[in-house]
Write a protein that holds these residues in place. Structure first.
Motif, PDB file in Angstrom:
ATOM      1  N   THR A  51      -4.454  -0.936  -2.832  1.00 40.67           N
ATOM      2  CA  THR A  51      -5.306  -0.028  -2.061  1.00 40.67           C
ATOM      3  C   THR A  51      -6.098  -0.846  -1.044  1.00 40.67           C
ATOM      4  O   THR A  51      -6.408  -2.013  -1.277  1.00 40.67           O
ATOM      5  N   THR A  71      -3.699  -1.506  -7.483  1.00 43.72           N
ATOM      6  CA  THR A  71      -3.856  -0.225  -8.174  1.00 43.72           C
ATOM      7  C   THR A  71      -3.451  -0.441  -9.633  1.00 43.72           C
ATOM      8  O   THR A  71      -3.022  -1.534 -10.025  1.00 43.72           O
ATOM      9  N   ASP A  72      -3.556   0.603 -10.443  1.00 44.00           N
ATOM     10  CA  ASP A  72      -3.077   0.507 -11.823  1.00 44.00           C
ATOM     11  C   ASP A  72      -1.589   0.164 -11.847  1.00 44.00           C
ATOM     12  O   ASP A  72      -1.139  -0.648 -12.662  1.00 44.00           O
ATOM     13  N   GLU A 127      -7.048  -4.372  -3.108  1.00 48.23           N
ATOM     14  CA  GLU A 127      -6.994  -4.592  -4.549  1.00 48.23           C
ATOM     15  C   GLU A 127      -5.772  -3.905  -5.136  1.00 48.23           C
ATOM     16  O   GLU A 127      -5.216  -2.975  -4.544  1.00 48.23           O
ATOM     17  N   GLU A 148       0.846  -1.200   0.000  1.00 47.34           N
ATOM     18  CA  GLU A 148       0.000   0.000   0.000  1.00 47.34           C
ATOM     19  C   GLU A 148       0.882   1.252   0.000  1.00 47.34           C
ATOM     20  O   GLU A 148       0.638   2.198  -0.760  1.00 47.34           O
ATOM     21  N   GLY A 181       2.219   2.105  -3.288  1.00 50.00           N
ATOM     22  CA  GLY A 181       1.233   2.462  -4.303  1.00 50.00           C
ATOM     23  C   GLY A 181       0.792   1.309  -5.179  1.00 50.00           C
ATOM     24  O   GLY A 181       0.210   1.514  -6.242  1.00 50.00           O
ATOM     25  N   THR A 208      -9.599  -0.670   1.139  1.00 48.06           N
ATOM     26  CA  THR A 208     -10.894  -0.006   1.221  1.00 48.06           C
ATOM     27  C   THR A 208     -11.674  -0.574   2.397  1.00 48.06           C
ATOM     28  O   THR A 208     -11.895  -1.784   2.470  1.00 48.06           O
TER      29      THR A 208
END
Length: 123
Positions: free
Chosen positions: A72, A88-89, A86, A66, A69, A74
């Motif tokens: 993420t 990230t891009d 999940e 996390e 980057g 939630t």
């Protein structure tokens, strides 16, 4: 790409890249990224999907991913609270290369084991 088309890097840049590579190439990080590539998962689903990982190690791995980057987190307010993780891009962009390296490892495992046996026999 054979390396000749890459710009010359300073030692400090190489050290930074090495730090990133060591974090993302750790066995737990690789497994988490591979599990999350299809869809988000809850902590307990990740823990069940990774044999041998402790709750503490999974927590640390997810925090590091996390922070970098790649993942993420939630929180959905409910009782009990639901927490999903999940990619990230950026994380999805890493999943393909990790999968390619894993495929290479599986394809070459017997050759590597044979090389190790030859090397160990010479000691």
């Amino acid at each position: 790409m054979d390396g000749t088309d890459l710009p010359i890097r300073h030692t400090a840049d190489c050290m930074k890249a090495s730090q990133v590579l060591s974090r993302i190439a750790g066995k737990w990080s690789v497994l988490v990224i591979m599990l999350l590539r299809a869809h988000p998962l809850r902590f307990s689903e990740l823990k069940r999907g990774i044999e041998g990982i402790s709750q503490r190690m999974l927590t640390l791995t997810l925090r590091n991913l996390e922070r970098d980057g790649l993942v993420t987190r939630t929180v959905t307010p409910s009782i009990p609270p639901r927490v999903d993780y999940e990619l990230t891009d950026l994380g999805h962009s890493l999943a393909g290369p990790i999968e390619a390296v894993g495929t290479w490892a599986f394809r070459n495992m017997s050759r590597i084991e044979a090389a190790q046996a030859r090397y160990d026999a010479t000691d």
